[in-house]
Design an enzyme around this catalytic site. Structure first.
Site, PDB file in Angstrom:
ATOM      1  N   HIS A   1     -29.556 -23.445  45.070  1.00  0.00           N
ATOM      2  CA  HIS A   1     -30.126 -24.307  44.027  1.00  0.00           C
ATOM      3  C   HIS A   1     -31.337 -23.665  43.354  1.00  0.00           C
ATOM      4  O   HIS A   1     -31.773 -24.126  42.297  1.00  0.00           O
ATOM      5  CB  HIS A   1     -30.459 -25.705  44.579  1.00  0.00           C
ATOM      6  CG  HIS A   1     -31.701 -25.809  45.395  1.00  0.00           C
ATOM      7  ND1 HIS A   1     -31.688 -25.926  46.772  1.00  0.00           N
ATOM      8  CD2 HIS A   1     -33.007 -25.863  45.042  1.00  0.00           C
ATOM      9  CE1 HIS A   1     -32.925 -26.041  47.220  1.00  0.00           C
ATOM     10  NE2 HIS A   1     -33.747 -26.005  46.180  1.00  0.00           N
TER      11      HIS A   1
ATOM     12  N   SER B   1     -38.566 -23.864  48.133  1.00  0.00           N
ATOM     13  CA  SER B   1     -37.156 -23.599  48.398  1.00  0.00           C
ATOM     14  C   SER B   1     -36.877 -22.106  48.406  1.00  0.00           C
ATOM     15  O   SER B   1     -37.273 -21.381  47.496  1.00  0.00           O
ATOM     16  CB  SER B   1     -36.281 -24.251  47.328  1.00  0.00           C
ATOM     17  OG  SER B   1     -36.018 -25.583  47.634  1.00  0.00           O
TER      18      SER B   1
ATOM     19  N   ASP C   1     -25.654 -23.899  50.334  1.00  0.00           N
ATOM     20  CA  ASP C   1     -26.877 -23.773  49.533  1.00  0.00           C
ATOM     21  C   ASP C   1     -27.607 -22.463  49.809  1.00  0.00           C
ATOM     22  O   ASP C   1     -28.824 -22.442  49.998  1.00  0.00           O
ATOM     23  CB  ASP C   1     -27.819 -24.964  49.760  1.00  0.00           C
ATOM     24  CG  ASP C   1     -28.863 -25.076  48.642  1.00  0.00           C
ATOM     25  OD1 ASP C   1     -28.819 -24.272  47.684  1.00  0.00           O
ATOM     26  OD2 ASP C   1     -29.744 -25.951  48.749  1.00  0.00           O
TER      27      ASP C   1
END
Length: 358
Positions: A93, A207, A124
């Site tokens: 992402h 992230s 992911d």
């Protein structure tokens, strides 16, 4: 810069992906405790505090040079140097649909160009590669996920809110969590099993960054933070999730060698399904739309039109619930699938297969 949306977790929490690009104040370091008020005071607390501080500083010196900032379009995230060829592992992402990126190494202001090696949204994870990696690029050391234990001290490293080279601290709060990401805003909406829960602060921009133990080993990739829907998405302090190191290395190695994933390590029934609803318009199970020839479901006699209502002892009232139940299992696991066919409840013993690459 955009952060992802939110979905319910347990009864009162939601999750948000951690790609962003704004700024905020950095967390403070743990202070060493000491007292010189009395010569009779034991020196042990001060020594212990100094030792812990020294351990933190050593880990930061060891690992932070391997944590990078990634910019793509109007989104910002983090990544971890995977090898000396300039491969960097991050979240899918974070890369989104982009194929080119700007990377800034720790302790550097020089922007480096990078390209996409491969992405695997189901877990992911993605790998990008520096076009011209500098000689000083430092790969991180990845730890053994099976040795991660509750209470272990962790440090989360990355670029929260655009603050490159930031570090927060906490502990391993839980292991083996199965978490469904929100879909949208660049997030693939993956359901990921065996995640590490940590109290180390994880904010937008973290992230793809590193969750590290005191042995200077990466034990996970910072991926999600919990939010509270009742407070309009405000952060739920101390609840973050990281993809474990074993998943990272499995997926990254395949993306680097093959450009795709052929062995996901994730369980699958070998079906295409969707959520079905009852007469009250409430979710009532996952109806099978198609069955893959030779797959786990086909071998067990499941057919299109069957409505799955339970995997083992776990109730299934939607496609998301089915995906979550499967994410907590591994290929080769034998389980019982409860389903309805023509209004009759039946069961089938299934040996789960492996989720295939899209």
């Amino acid at each position: 810069m955009p952060a992802t949306g939110a979905v319910a977790v347990a009864a009162a929490l939601a999750l948000t992906g951690c790609s962003s690009g704004s700024s905020s104040s950095a967390p403070s370091s743990p202070a060493a405790g000491a007292s010189s008020a009395s010569k009779q005071a034991s020196p042990a607390p001060a020594q212990s505090g100094n030792q812990l501080q020294d351990a933190y500083q050593k880990v930061i010196a060891d690992v932070l040079p391997s944590v990078v900032q990634i910019v793509t379009g109007d989104s910002l995230g983090s990544g971890i140097v995977y090898d000396d060829k300039g491969d960097i592992v991050t979240n899918a992402h974070v890369v989104g649909s982009a194929t080119t990126f700007t990377v800034t190494l720790a302790n550097s202001t020089k922007a480096l160009d990078a390209g996409l090696v491969g992405s695997y949204p189901d877990s992911d994870l993605a790998v990008i590669r520096l076009n011209s990696p500098p000689s000083a690029v430092k790969p991180a050391v990845f730890g053994d996920s099976s040795k991660v234990e509750l209470g272990q001290i962790t440090l989360a490293m990355g670029s929260p809110l655009g603050l490159a080279g930031s570090v927060t601290q906490g502990i391993v709060s839980a292991t083996g969590r199965t978490v469904a990401e929100p879909q949208g805003g660049g997030s693939p909406g993956a359901t990921i099993g065996n995640m590490v829960q940590t109290s180390a602060a994880i904010n937008p921009g973290n992230s793809g960054g590193a969750l590290v133990n005191l042995d200077s080993q990466v034990i996970g990739i910072n991926t999600l933070a919990a939010t509270e829907p009742e407070t309009n998405g405000a952060a739920a302090p101390g609840i973050g999730f990281a993809i474990p190191a074993s998943t990272i290395t499995n997926i990254a190695d395949q993306l680097i060698k093959q450009g795709k994933v052929t062995n996901s390590g994730r369980a699958a029934l070998g079906i295409t399904a969707r959520t079905t609803f009852n007469q009250q318009f409430q979710p009532a199970g996952a109806v099978i739309v198609a069955v893959s020839p030779g797959g786990a479901a086909a071998s067990a006699g499941l057919q299109p039109g069957d409505v799955i209502t339970k995997i083992g002892d776990t109730p299934v009232d939607s496609l998301n619930a089915l995906t979550t139940a499967l994410a907590s299992l591994t290929p080769g696991t034998k389980t019982t699938v409860t389903y309805t066919r023509d209004g009759n409840t039946q069961t089938a013993d299934v040996t789960l297969g492996t989720l295939q690459s899209p």
